[in-house]
Scaffold this motif. Sequence first.
Motif, short mmCIF file in Angstrom:
data_model
loop_
_atom_site.label_atom_id
_atom_site.label_comp_id
_atom_site.label_asym_id
_atom_site.label_seq_id
_atom_site.Cartn_x
_atom_site.Cartn_y
_atom_site.Cartn_z
N UNK A 43 12.18 2.44 4.94
CA UNK A 43 12.70 3.41 3.97
C UNK A 43 11.85 3.44 2.70
N UNK A 44 11.29 2.29 2.31
CA UNK A 44 10.41 2.24 1.14
C UNK A 44 9.10 2.96 1.44
N UNK A 45 8.56 2.71 2.65
CA UNK A 45 7.31 3.35 3.03
C UNK A 45 7.46 4.86 3.16
N UNK A 46 8.63 5.29 3.60
CA UNK A 46 8.87 6.73 3.74
C UNK A 46 8.82 7.44 2.39
N UNK A 47 9.27 6.76 1.35
CA UNK A 47 9.27 7.36 0.02
C UNK A 47 7.86 7.40 -0.56
N UNK A 48 7.18 6.27 -0.53
CA UNK A 48 5.81 6.22 -1.04
C UNK A 48 5.07 5.06 -0.40
N UNK A 49 4.61 5.26 0.82
CA UNK A 49 3.97 4.19 1.56
C UNK A 49 2.69 3.69 0.94
N UNK A 50 2.00 4.52 0.16
CA UNK A 50 0.72 4.11 -0.43
C UNK A 50 0.89 2.98 -1.44
N UNK A 51 2.10 2.79 -1.94
CA UNK A 51 2.33 1.71 -2.89
C UNK A 51 2.35 0.35 -2.21
N UNK A 52 2.59 0.32 -0.91
CA UNK A 52 2.81 -0.94 -0.22
C UNK A 52 1.72 -1.29 0.77
N UNK A 53 0.87 -0.32 1.12
CA UNK A 53 -0.15 -0.56 2.14
C UNK A 53 -1.53 -0.68 1.51
N UNK A 54 -2.35 -1.60 2.01
CA UNK A 54 -3.70 -1.78 1.44
C UNK A 54 -4.54 -0.53 1.60
#
Length: 221
Positions: free
Chosen positions: A40-51
């Motif tokens: 659900x976090x990645x769906x909102x803004x996945x670029x914040x969490x992925x390298x």
Amino acid sequence: MVTIENHRLAAIVEKINTPPKLLSKAAGRDTCSIFKVPKSFNDVNGTLYQPQIISIGPFHHGFAHVQMMEEHKYHYLGQLLRRTAMDLRDLFVAVGPLVDPARECYSQPFGLEDIQFLEMLVVDGCFIIELFRKVSKLVTFEEDDPIASMSWIFPALLRDLHRLENQIPFFVLQCLYDLTFGKDSCKSITLATLTLEFFNHTIQRPKHIVWKYKVSSIIIL
């Protein structure tokens, strides 16, 4: 009256006997410290969490968009080996016993065999250690090293090394650091101090905090 057929009962029993994969038992243990970000976090803004440019650890290992830095990891490993006159096999022998404890640090299983996971731990760990030493000016950057010479790469590395999914256990780093400890000019500085100083580029701490760590590390040594 609803009746349930044997094949459906058998399917339920199979599910009962199958250990969870998306959130394994390791996630509930004290040893677990590296988690996948909820979908659900990645769906909102996945670029914040992925390298964005470098993968550290197994969750993003081998992804196409982080291959640019993969060559530099091996290049830094080669620099470490040449500078310390160490044998590559010694690194694998030292980290080998840590493979199982390191797996326990991840909240979800991943598709790397033990030998692949071991290679990843050694390569990623040595890259981080060399990067810390270079940034602290204990080891000199090679001329035209893009990590030092291209203005956008280092900030991107800092951001990626902060990301929750993009980690390896600290005890692996400590093992590799101890193995090379005393081999060069960084023999008087602990890994904890190097780590604090490195991340101080993004999380500013009062100087007395870093100094306190230095003093306590010297006392321990």
